[in-house]
Design a protein around this motif. Structure first.
Motif, PDB file in Angstrom:
ATOM      1  N   ALA A 155      -1.524   7.592 -11.802  1.00  0.00           N
ATOM      2  CA  ALA A 155      -0.844   8.312 -10.725  1.00  0.00           C
ATOM      3  C   ALA A 155      -0.226   7.302  -9.770  1.00  0.00           C
ATOM      4  CB  ALA A 155      -1.824   9.221  -9.984  1.00  0.00           C
ATOM      5  N   VAL A 156       1.064   7.471  -9.489  1.00  0.00           N
ATOM      6  CA  VAL A 156       1.802   6.548  -8.618  1.00  0.00           C
ATOM      7  C   VAL A 156       2.346   7.342  -7.434  1.00  0.00           C
ATOM      8  CG1 VAL A 156       3.703   4.898  -8.466  1.00  0.00           C
ATOM      9  CG2 VAL A 156       2.478   5.192 -10.637  1.00  0.00           C
ATOM     10  N   GLY A 157       1.898   6.992  -6.228  1.00  0.00           N
ATOM     11  CA  GLY A 157       2.373   7.659  -5.017  1.00  0.00           C
ATOM     12  C   GLY A 157       3.436   6.826  -4.326  1.00  0.00           C
ATOM     13  N   GLN A 158       4.509   7.471  -3.904  1.00  0.00           N
ATOM     14  CA  GLN A 158       5.609   6.787  -3.219  1.00  0.00           C
ATOM     15  C   GLN A 158       5.947   7.521  -1.919  1.00  0.00           C
ATOM     16  OE1 GLN A 158       8.217   6.763  -6.992  1.00  0.00           O
ATOM     17  NE2 GLN A 158       8.936   4.970  -5.855  1.00  0.00           N
ATOM     18  N   GLU A 159       5.993   6.769  -0.830  1.00  0.00           N
ATOM     19  CA  GLU A 159       6.415   7.330   0.449  1.00  0.00           C
ATOM     20  C   GLU A 159       6.658   6.197   1.432  1.00  0.00           C
ATOM     21  OE1 GLU A 159       3.497   9.273   3.014  1.00  0.00           O
ATOM     22  OE2 GLU A 159       1.925   8.673   1.617  1.00  0.00           O
ATOM     23  N   LEU A 160       7.354   6.497   2.511  1.00  0.00           N
ATOM     24  CA  LEU A 160       7.484   5.545   3.599  1.00  0.00           C
ATOM     25  C   LEU A 160       6.167   5.475   4.347  1.00  0.00           C
ATOM     26  CD1 LEU A 160      11.019   6.367   5.083  1.00  0.00           C
ATOM     27  CD2 LEU A 160      10.395   4.483   3.586  1.00  0.00           C
TER      28      LEU A 160
END
Length: 388
Positions: free
Chosen positions: A254-259
């Protein structure tokens, strides 16, 4: 609870053993001060000034720059990084926060740490001749990753053999280490896979060669770049892996992306969670599923509920309430979304948000620069002042 110590541009984090647990402590630090706060008693249980480190280690012109907590069994420990004020060299210290005067010691590495530290990661335990060892990685803003192996028995008594790699993941902000085989050999450690994610959305894969002597310098081989197509080039802020029990050659990644500080109303900065299956030996990716969320949404780690059944918690602030969204993933597809709305206190404004911890769909902890708020579906726990 409201903090009484004024720290400048402080970094704050909750401490908890697992995602399902309530936080037990909060740690905070700026360049000059580190403190550990016990939530139950609302009191500072550890306080270290940078001058304490200078005096203890005969150091001059250093500042705190990064802290990371870890557990040796049930014992809470910290690794804290200092940097010379000219920015040329960094140092790591390990200590027990409840006995820091006697336990604060500098870690010895075979390579000098250069550049500003962007991430410290300690892996779960792997085995070598029935002894547990861990992988320590240190990422820096110039996209370098330092890699060392250690056991808790020798981390302070021996110089840690350290390798240095460069990654295309800018700033090297996130690392994770994966066991390639499910059943590890007790005679010789197996190969491991190091993942390094960057501020630019790039994800690199490196092989850490198994070695019967973990005191040797780790040998790393570059494996793959852009193994999977991610939804955006937003920073990779989380990496998780779980075993696929239907296939011992596969993992679920699982790869989470956000600022780090999400903005509102922009489709180009929508955070996302991408979940896929990876053949860990051949690095073949399949069954990739991504979900994008409204800009301004905060991600929490993926939770495994049962075989092939996962849950993703997300949160979104409005002017008067916090919306918790529960998204389930079954049979490799995101579905079954539900929302819970928790009212925010009228007299509390969120300032410089640091972290959101969602314990379950009815409870949420919010940490900002002034203190923390615990929200629940039935009542609201407001910030309270404590005495230092």
């Amino acid at each position: 609870m409201k903090f009484t110590t004024k720290l400048i541009n402080a970094r704050s984090r909750f401490i908890y053993k697992s995602q399902e647990n309530e936080p037990t402590h909060i740690y905070r630090h700026d360049q000059d001060q580190f403190e550990l706060i016990e939530i139950k008693s609302e009191s500072i249980v550890c306080e270290i000034n940078i001058q304490d480190v200078k005096d203890k280690d005969s150091m001059k012109n250093i500042v705190f720059q990064y802290a990371h907590y870890l557990y040796d069994g049930d014992k809470l420990l910290f690794i804290i990084a200092t940097q010379t004020t000219d920015g040329l060299e960094s140092f790591l210290y390990l200590f027990d926060p409840f006995e820091w005067q006697s336990t604060l010691k500098r870690l010895s590495l075979t390579k000098k740490l250069k550049g500003h530290i962007s991430n410290i990661f300690v892996s779960k335990a792997f085995q070598n001749e029935r002894k547990d060892y861990h992988i320590l990685t240190i990422g820096t803003l110039d996209s370098a990753v330092y890699v060392a192996r250690f056991t808790f028995n020798d981390i302070l008594n021996k110089s840690l053999a350290c390798a240095l790699i460069r990654t295309d993941g800018r700033n090297a902000i996130t690392q994770e280490v994966i066991a390639i085989t499910q059943q590890q050999s007790t005679k010789s450690p197996d190969d491991l896979l190091l993942l390094s994610g960057g501020f630019n959305g790039a994800l690199d894969f490196f092989l850490i060669k198994g070695d019967a002597n973990i005191l040797n310098i780790p040998i790393l081989e570059y494996q793959r770049h852009y193994l999977l197509e991610l939804p955006s080039k937003l920073p990779i802020v989380s990496l998780q892996w779980l075993r696929n029990h239907n296939n011992d050659k596969e993992i679920v990644l699982a790869v989470g992306q956000e600022l780090f500080k999400p903005l509102r109303n922009s489709r180009i900065i929508e955070p996302s969670m991408t979940v896929m299956k990876i053949n860990i030996k051949d690095l073949i990716c399949k069954d990739t599923e991504s979900i994008k969320l409204p800009s301004g949404t905060h991600l929490n780690p993926l939770q495994k509920l049962a075989k092939n059944h996962y849950k993703l918690w997300t949160s979104f602030f409005d002017t008067t309430e916090l919306r918790i969204t529960s998204i389930e993933m079954t049979k490799d597809v995101f579905n079954n979304q539900s929302n819970t709305f928790l009212s925010l206190p009228d007299d509390d404004e969120i300032k410089d948000l640091q972290q959101i911890h969602i314990q379950d769909e009815d409870h949420c902890w919010i940490l900002d620069s002034d203190g923390y708020i615990k929200l629940s579906k039935t009542n609201i726990h407001k910030k309270r002042r404590h005495n230092s």
